[in-house]
Design an enzyme around this catalytic site. Structure first.
Site, short mmCIF file in Angstrom:
data_model
loop_
_atom_site.label_atom_id
_atom_site.label_comp_id
_atom_site.label_asym_id
_atom_site.label_seq_id
_atom_site.Cartn_x
_atom_site.Cartn_y
_atom_site.Cartn_z
N GLU A 107 -2.10 -1.37 0.19
CA GLU A 107 -1.35 -1.62 -1.04
C GLU A 107 -0.81 -0.34 -1.62
OE1 GLU A 107 -0.86 -2.30 -5.46
OE2 GLU A 107 -2.03 -0.81 -4.39
N ASP A 112 -7.85 -0.48 0.05
CA ASP A 112 -7.50 0.93 0.30
C ASP A 112 -7.46 1.67 -1.04
OD1 ASP A 112 -5.18 -0.59 -0.43
OD2 ASP A 112 -3.93 1.12 0.14
ZN LIG Z 1 -4.39 -0.99 -7.14
#
Ligand SMILES: [Zn+2]
Length: 371
Positions: free
Chosen positions: A183, A119
């Protein structure tokens, strides 16, 4: 008179001590590593990374804003680009976005985990010189959100695995490839993978994740390119400061508006930075890299203990990366108040992203901010 002579002599001694320490503050000997070629199909790797960049896998705290189709496109792309990895590794989806590949080695002892996330944070497209999701290659550089953070490493890991599998390579010990797609929003997928490994008695011998880069100018006075390997990570805390009001019309304001009160709180926090504190990894970094600085700065790096208060002042003024290495930082990033210019909000808030130094905890940070 005698006392003056004594002070003078002490100063000369101190100066000599500082100078001698700086003179002997020479770079540690470095092992000569003969250049070697990395076998890689460069064009294929670039093409695959370009395709990864074109997937708009932007993650949001409010997951309903995410383009699920783009995440699915990314995962399908991996299956298409890395057939051998998908043939030889046991693959499973874990949690909302986690992808775990188990590459069996000759031994299941001491497994290694390679991590990355697919992401990316949103991009203000107008501010980019090249569109962030077009995967444009210009002057030898691939442009795009995620090239560095961290589709680049994800691509490198899979290119390496695919290449080695094609050679019939079997690793000595098991390898796990662990990727997540949430994340940047502190999502749970990576910790879901940790839970899975723990529940199955898999204890990594080494984990390699993002962090650090080849940088220039990270340490003041050091001109050479440095490969920084991140060995520690600061703690993270999100805080919201809220001021409630009775609301009302802007034609008859109170002496202090909620926004005025918040603004004073923000300034108060910014004016009182957290204490200067050099943790182990930062100290080690300055010891290694400081030896490559010019003589003036070597005086400082060789005598960090003596120059602590000077560094404290300088980093407070400078802010930025150097400052972030030596104290807990508070970054105000988000504000919310009325949507209408002539109406007071019932509540106004600012949010801060806090990065905590070793030794600080959620409670100690909140206590310090309340002061
Ligand atoms: Zn990163």
């Amino acid at each position: 008179m005698e006392i003056l002579i004594f002070i003078g002599a002490a100063l000369v001694l101190l100066l000599a001590f500082i100078l001698i320490r700086a003179l002997f503050f020479r770079p540690y000997p470095m092992k000569e590593i003969p250049p070697f070629a990395v076998e890689v199909d460069r064009d294929r790797a670039v093409q695959n990374l370009t395709r990864m960049i074109r997937c708009k896998t932007v993650s949001y705290l409010d997951t309903s804003l995410e383009a699920e189709g783009e995440f699915e496109k990314f995962r399908a792309l991996l299956r298409e680009c890395y057939p051998l990895v998908h043939q030889y590794c046991q693959f499973q989806r874990i949690g909302r976005t986690g992808l775990l590949y188990h590459w069996p080695g000759k031994s299941s002892e001491k497994p290694t985990v390679y991590m990355a996330h697919y992401d990316v944070v949103p991009a203000e497209e107008e501010a980019w010189e090249q569109p962030p999701f077009a995967g444009i290659i210009k002057d030898g550089f691939l442009w795009g959100r995620g090239t560095l953070d961290t589709k680049g490493t994800l691509c490198a890991i899979l290119e390496g695995a695919e290449y080695l599998l094609a050679q019939g390579f079997v690793p000595a010990n098991d390898i796990y490839l662990s990727f997540s797609g949430d994340e940047e929003t502190n999502g749970a997928s990576a910790s879901d993978i940790v839970d899975y490994l723990a529940a199955n008695g898999i204890t990594p011998h080494m984990v390699l994740d993002e962090g650090g880069a080849i940088v220039q100018g990270a340490v003041p006075g050091v001109q050479e390119k440095c490969a920084l390997v991140g060995t520690g990570e600061k703690g993270k805390l999100h805080l919201r400061f809220t001021v409630k009001s009775k609301g009302g019309h802007a034609s008859s304001p109170p002496p202090r508006t909620p926004i005025g009160i918040l603004a004073r709180a923000v300034c108060a926090v910014e004016n009182k930075p957290f204490r200067f504190h050099m943790a182990g990894p930062a100290r080690e970094m300055f010891d290694i890299l400081g030896r490559h600085a010019g003589f003036g700065l070597k005086l400082v790096f060789a005598n960090l203990k003596l120059f602590g208060s000077l560094l404290n002042l300088a980093t407070k003024k400078m802010g930025g990366e150097f400052n972030a290495l030596v104290r807990t930082t508070v970054a105000f990033t988000k504000m919310k108040a009325s949507d209408t210019v002539n109406v007071f909000p019932a509540a106004a808030s600012v949010e801060a992203d806090v990065r905590m130094m070793e030794g600080d905890t959620k409670d100690s940070v909140i206590a310090a901010l309340k002061q």
